[in-house]
Enzyme design. Structure first.
Site, PDB file in Angstrom:
ATOM      1  N   CYS A   1     -59.607   7.090 -32.434  1.00 26.61           N
ATOM      2  CA  CYS A   1     -58.397   6.899 -31.639  1.00 26.61           C
ATOM      3  C   CYS A   1     -57.390   6.084 -32.455  1.00 26.61           C
ATOM      4  CB  CYS A   1     -58.745   6.172 -30.347  1.00 26.61           C
ATOM      5  SG  CYS A   1     -57.299   5.633 -29.422  1.00 26.61           S
TER       6      CYS A   1
ATOM      7  N   LEU B   1     -40.072  26.383  -6.814  1.00 29.21           N
ATOM      8  CA  LEU B   1     -40.484  27.785  -6.857  1.00 29.21           C
ATOM      9  C   LEU B   1     -41.530  28.002  -7.930  1.00 29.21           C
ATOM     10  CD1 LEU B   1     -36.969  29.471  -6.737  1.00 29.21           C
ATOM     11  CD2 LEU B   1     -38.669  29.460  -4.916  1.00 29.21           C
TER      12      LEU B   1
ATOM     13  N   LYS C   1     -38.124  34.256 -14.520  1.00 27.31           N
ATOM     14  CA  LYS C   1     -37.336  33.566 -15.538  1.00 27.31           C
ATOM     15  C   LYS C   1     -36.910  34.521 -16.657  1.00 27.31           C
ATOM     16  CE  LYS C   1     -37.097  29.417 -15.112  1.00 27.31           C
ATOM     17  NZ  LYS C   1     -37.990  28.304 -15.189  1.00 27.31           N
TER      18      LYS C   1
ATOM     19  N   LYS D   1     -30.795  32.754 -10.361  1.00 29.09           N
ATOM     20  CA  LYS D   1     -31.302  31.385 -10.249  1.00 29.09           C
ATOM     21  C   LYS D   1     -30.315  30.505 -10.995  1.00 29.09           C
ATOM     22  CE  LYS D   1     -35.413  28.587 -10.809  1.00 29.09           C
ATOM     23  NZ  LYS D   1     -34.907  27.463 -11.589  1.00 29.09           N
TER      24      LYS D   1
ATOM     25  N   ASP E   1     -28.636  27.436 -12.729  1.00 34.71           N
ATOM     26  CA  ASP E   1     -29.184  26.321 -13.491  1.00 34.71           C
ATOM     27  C   ASP E   1     -28.349  25.068 -13.228  1.00 34.71           C
ATOM     28  OD1 ASP E   1     -30.815  24.997 -15.180  1.00 34.71           O
ATOM     29  OD2 ASP E   1     -30.012  25.846 -17.030  1.00 34.71           O
TER      30      ASP E   1
ATOM     31  N   CYS F   1     -60.586   9.975 -26.712  1.00 31.24           N
ATOM     32  CA  CYS F   1     -60.938   8.635 -27.154  1.00 31.24           C
ATOM     33  C   CYS F   1     -62.053   8.132 -26.250  1.00 31.24           C
ATOM     34  CB  CYS F   1     -59.704   7.732 -27.026  1.00 31.24           C
ATOM     35  SG  CYS F   1     -60.092   5.985 -26.968  1.00 31.24           S
TER      36      CYS F   1
ATOM     37  N   CYS G   1     -56.999   2.442 -30.412  1.00 32.97           N
ATOM     38  CA  CYS G   1     -58.046   1.418 -30.281  1.00 32.97           C
ATOM     39  C   CYS G   1     -59.175   1.595 -31.296  1.00 32.97           C
ATOM     40  CB  CYS G   1     -58.606   1.398 -28.863  1.00 32.97           C
ATOM     41  SG  CYS G   1     -59.660   2.807 -28.499  1.00 32.97           S
TER      42      CYS G   1
ATOM     43  N   TYR H   1     -27.969  28.957  -0.841  1.00 35.88           N
ATOM     44  CA  TYR H   1     -28.996  30.005  -0.903  1.00 35.88           C
ATOM     45  C   TYR H   1     -30.200  29.762  -0.006  1.00 35.88           C
ATOM     46  CZ  TYR H   1     -30.767  26.686  -4.404  1.00 35.88           C
ATOM     47  OH  TYR H   1     -31.171  25.558  -5.046  1.00 35.88           O
TER      48      TYR H   1
ATOM     49  N   GLU I   1     -31.537  37.370  -6.412  1.00 31.18           N
ATOM     50  CA  GLU I   1     -30.270  36.654  -6.615  1.00 31.18           C
ATOM     51  C   GLU I   1     -30.412  35.760  -7.848  1.00 31.18           C
ATOM     52  OE1 GLU I   1     -30.005  33.188  -3.693  1.00 31.18           O
ATOM     53  OE2 GLU I   1     -31.755  34.289  -3.000  1.00 31.18           O
TER      54      GLU I   1
ATOM     55  N   CYS J   1     -59.241   0.757 -24.359  1.00 31.64           N
ATOM     56  CA  CYS J   1     -58.134   1.405 -25.066  1.00 31.64           C
ATOM     57  C   CYS J   1     -56.817   1.083 -24.360  1.00 31.64           C
ATOM     58  CB  CYS J   1     -58.350   2.905 -25.125  1.00 31.64           C
ATOM     59  SG  CYS J   1     -57.017   3.745 -25.992  1.00 31.64           S
TER      60      CYS J   1
HETATM   61  S1  IVH Z   1     -34.640  29.001  -3.372  1.00 35.52           S
HETATM   62  C1  IVH Z   1     -37.940  27.100  -0.848  1.00 35.52           C
HETATM   63  N1  IVH Z   1     -32.740  30.155  -4.730  1.00 35.52           N
HETATM   64  O1  IVH Z   1     -34.571  26.433  -8.459  1.00 35.52           O
HETATM   65  C2  IVH Z   1     -37.131  27.778  -1.846  1.00 35.52           C
HETATM   66  N2  IVH Z   1     -33.640  28.136  -5.590  1.00 35.52           N
HETATM   67  O2  IVH Z   1     -37.262  26.148  -9.457  1.00 35.52           O
HETATM   68  C3  IVH Z   1     -35.962  26.993  -2.266  1.00 35.52           C
HETATM   69  N3  IVH Z   1     -32.557  27.333  -7.624  1.00 35.52           N
HETATM   70  O3  IVH Z   1     -35.387  23.636  -6.533  1.00 35.52           O
HETATM   71  C4  IVH Z   1     -35.336  27.416  -3.513  1.00 35.52           C
HETATM   72  N4  IVH Z   1     -31.092  28.959  -7.803  1.00 35.52           N
HETATM   73  O4  IVH Z   1     -32.942  23.944  -7.267  1.00 35.52           O
HETATM   74  C5  IVH Z   1     -33.590  29.127  -4.675  1.00 35.52           C
HETATM   75  N5  IVH Z   1     -30.991  31.232  -5.800  1.00 35.52           N
HETATM   76  C6  IVH Z   1     -31.835  30.224  -5.734  1.00 35.52           C
HETATM   77  C7  IVH Z   1     -31.845  29.202  -6.702  1.00 35.52           C
HETATM   78  C8  IVH Z   1     -32.775  28.174  -6.598  1.00 35.52           C
HETATM   79  C9  IVH Z   1     -31.539  27.832  -8.326  1.00 35.52           C
HETATM   80  C10 IVH Z   1     -33.300  26.116  -7.989  1.00 35.52           C
HETATM   81  C11 IVH Z   1     -33.525  25.139  -6.867  1.00 35.52           C
HETATM   82  C12 IVH Z   1     -35.020  24.958  -6.790  1.00 35.52           C
HETATM   83  C13 IVH Z   1     -35.431  25.379  -8.152  1.00 35.52           C
HETATM   84  C14 IVH Z   1     -36.877  25.833  -8.174  1.00 35.52           C
END
Ligand code: IVH
Length: 710
Positions: free
Chosen positions: A429, A91, A324, A126, A128, A453, A432, A236, A124, A459
């Protein structure tokens, strides 16, 4: 109804594990003996899952004869590769509210939506964790694969079966024959804390954070270990689906729920950006109470037909973005500034820091970008830290955002020692000893911020970095030959350039000091390495171009070049002409959409250098790049070169380009003899004229839609 596992006492858990072991054994024997099964697959799965859940809550109670030790849990040598039927993408990021408004505006522009037309976006969390693609055939889980490089991942099916929330058999109605469900595997804070408490009790080192632990757990070769690490999964997204069950993102997610998946409860759909951003802040406020890590909010266009029209740019969909959360910050001490030399000779200063935890991760290094950045000046000459340069020994403010390399934002002058001195950026450098210079851009007259360099081929740092790039994930990606190994081989004099990789076996056979006898190697690993190298002798054409490490030629540019020239012969020919200053070849190159003068210059400079040519030619003897596959050879425009001109009325220029490329056509920015078709909107001028002069077919927008059958 069985009691929830969290309410079981220890003795109840023990008793239930005993009866589950006996019951599952009976079913397994019946199954393997070919008897008629007494229970359905779904019931069988439920029993196994219950057994696992109890074992995860009471690991000390796991029985010697536990079903989770017995069937299915066979330790592997290594993971099989898994080719994704539909690539797994990443994304784009948004960091500010303005980025989100821009995202929505971009979509509206692309789709030509009027201000009063509704655009529904979902929001929604994201998660981790790490993404996983689950493939179901006729409702049964047949494979689970990690993302890998997006095209090829690792088959971790046995491990996925141990994850709560991943059904082995889907329940409910209208499950498509083929269904790939994608989502995130993660570990809850509670499970993570329990695991670490166990590690501590056993006197073992503790895990750093839930995400890395989840990733490590899913990649265990012995799935009985994965089974002891309670992992969870949120669905998702999806890959290949034989029959999409709903016309919207939210509709599909609702179906996922009905079929037995967990979908994040904080998913909402909004037709107003302000409300969407308010949802972001709600999620941000809830963040610390969720019980698992999230690092932002993902927005997606809800309407699938619009997603389809929007398509992708490089590796990310145009219809989604990750907003983010602000980066986390902490103070530390800048212990030293070291200079690294990159593949193109760039001297990059790196900060060595006193270890500090920022957002759950221990940070010891940060990027310092370049000389000006240390002095407190940004890339465009703006002041970053007026009167506050960075010096060794300084107290500095570190910022870490997601996977991005940590940055140093500020310095505390009150704590600066009186004996500190400004950092003296080297003019030679460090590897080298050639001169390092900041080039002056001929056009703008501006001094480049990067010091390079001038040692080029002599090098050794550049040579090593070029090799690391050559074997990197999106280039040759050779199993067993990563950055560390190529560096070691280079230092041992085994590999000087990319061609040497492909004659390694041959040379090794003739050598008295064989790789298998070197530290860290053995007979099997050496043989596997040679086999892995051989496996890469046939390779996607764009990977070869990318692997060459030409300045400004990133992965997308490599793809644009590969698609445009089609095969290695076409590309090599064109590059030889470019090096010869052939005007027509230059026109053709710069007409490729996405290729500007800078890239063209970089190609000319690369292919004019005799040593590069020698390595390139030798490499072409060793490897066979696969010609670019025509995406849809049934399409009437596949393989054709198309130019769009004039003001298009029914689609935007970007959409037109994306559509043509999906149908296997190449899109060029200017008309030449190689153009097959010009699609012109009203007001088309010189390009149309040239097309007529050259006798090239022309169409208006309606004609275009008729041609492609829409
Ligand atoms: S959608 C084509 N939804 O974030 C779109 N990704 O930075 C597919 N991730 O590789 C991703 N929560 O591993 C989507 N609610 C969410 C997510 C999500 C975490 C991760 C996923 C993706 C990464 C991209």
């Amino acid at each position: 109804m069985k009691k929830p596992v969290s309410e079981l006492s220890k003795s109840q858990a023990q008793a239930e594990l005993e009866s589950l072991a006996a019951e599952l054994l009976r079913h397994d024997e019946a199954y393997h003996g070919g008897d008629q099964p007494e229970i359905s697959d779904a019931q069988y799965d439920a029993l196994r899952r219950r057994n696992l859940e109890i074992e995860q809550a009471f690991p000390e109670l796991q029985r010697e004869d536990s079903p989770s030790r017995r069937v299915g849990f066979v330790a592997l040598d290594k993971f099989e590769k898994h080719q994704h039927a539909v690539p797994m993408l990443s994304l784009d990021n948004a960091f500010t509210d303005q980025d989100v408004y821009d995202f929505a505006a971009r979509i509206r522009r692309f789709l030509k939506l009027g201000g009063d037309e509704k655009l529904n976006l979902t929001g929604e969390p994201k998660i981790d964790g790490l993404s996983l693609s689950l493939r179901y055939e006729n409702g049964r889980l047949v494979s689970a694969a990690t993302r890998g490089d997006g095209t090829t991942g690792e088959n971790v099916t046995a491990n996925a079966r141990t994850v709560t929330d991943i059904p082995s058999v889907l329940s409910g109605e209208d499950v498509p024959e083929i269904l790939e469900v994608r989502g995130e595997v993660y570990m809850t804070h509670e499970a993570f804390a329990q695991l670490n408490a166990r590690m501590e009790a056993e006197g073992k080192p503790k895990y750093v954070n839930p995400r890395n632990t989840a990733a490590g757990s899913l990649r265990q070769l012995d799935s009985s270990i994965t089974a002891k690490r309670p992992l969870r999964f949120f669905a998702y997204a999806w890959g290949e689906v034989s029959n999409l069950p709903a016309p919207t993102q939210t509709g599909v997610l609702n179906k996922f729920k009905q079929w037995g998946f967990s979908v994040n409860p904080l998913t909402g759909v909004f037709d107003d950006i302000e409300v969407l951003i308010a949802h972001y802040h709600t999620i941000e406020e809830e963040r610390s109470f969720l019980g698992y890590d999230i690092d932002g909010v993902v927005y997606k266009v809800d309407e699938l037909a619009l997603q389809e029209r929007l398509g992708f740019v490089s590796r990310s969909p145009r219809w989604a973005i990750a907003h983010k959360f602000p980066a986390e910050k902490a103070w530390s001490v800048l212990e030293a500034i070291e200079i690294q030399v990159g593949r193109t000779g760039a001297l990059t200063p790196v900060a060595r820091l006193q270890p500090v935890t920022v957002g759950g991760v221990v940070v010891t290094n940060a990027t310092l970008h370049n000389e000006d950045y240390i002095a407190g000046i940004g890339n465009n000459g703006e002041l970053l830290r007026e009167g506050r340069d960075l010096r060794e020994g300084d107290h500095v403010l570190i910022q870490r955002a997601g996977d991005v390399i940590p940055q140093i934002l500020d310095v505390n002058l009150e704590k600066r020692s009186s004996s500190s001195v400004p950092f003296d950026f080297p003019s030679i450098c460090p590897v080298c000893s050639s001169n390092a210079v900041r080039e002056v851009n001929e056009k703008s007259g501006k001094r480049d911020s990067v010091s390079r360099c001038t040692g080029g081929l002599i090098c050794s740092a550049q040579a090593v970095e070029r090799l690391k790039h050559f074997v990197s994930r999106n280039a040759f990606d050779i199993d067993g030959l990563g950055a560390k190994q190529v560096e070691a081989f280079h230092n041992q004099g085994l590999i000087a350039n990319a061609v040497d990789i492909f004659v390694l076996r041959q040379r090794d056979e003739a050598s008295s000091t064989k790789i298998k006898d070197r530290g860290g190697w053995g007979e099997t690993s050496a043989r596997k390495l040679f086999d892995a190298i051989d496996e890469r002798r046939t390779i996607d054409f764009h990977r070869l171009i990318f692997a060459l490490g030409i300045r400004h030629v990133g992965e997308q540019t490599a793809k644009d070049l590969a698609r445009s020239y089609g095969d290695i012969a076409g590309f090599s020919n064109a590059m030889a002409k470019i090096a010869d200053d052939d005007e027509e070849a230059w026109q053709e190159l710069t007409a490729i959409d996405g290729i500007g003068e800078t890239v063209a210059e970089a190609l000319r400079s690369f292919f004019s250098e005799p040593h590069n040519l020698q390595v390139y030619d030798a490499l072409c003897q060793e490897v066979t790049p696969k010609p670019v596959e025509q995406v849809a050879n049934t399409s009437p425009v596949s393989g054709k070169t198309i130019v769009f001109t004039g003001s298009l009325e029914q689609m935007t220029r970007d959409e037109a380009k994306a559509m043509a490329e999906r149908l296997g056509a190449k899109v060029a920015g200017s008309v030449s003899k190689k153009t097959d078709l010009v699609v012109a909107g009203p007001g088309a001028g010189s390009k149309m004229k040239k097309a007529v002069e050259l006798g090239i077919d022309t169409l208006d927008e309606d004609g275009w839609f008729t041609l492609i059958g829409r």
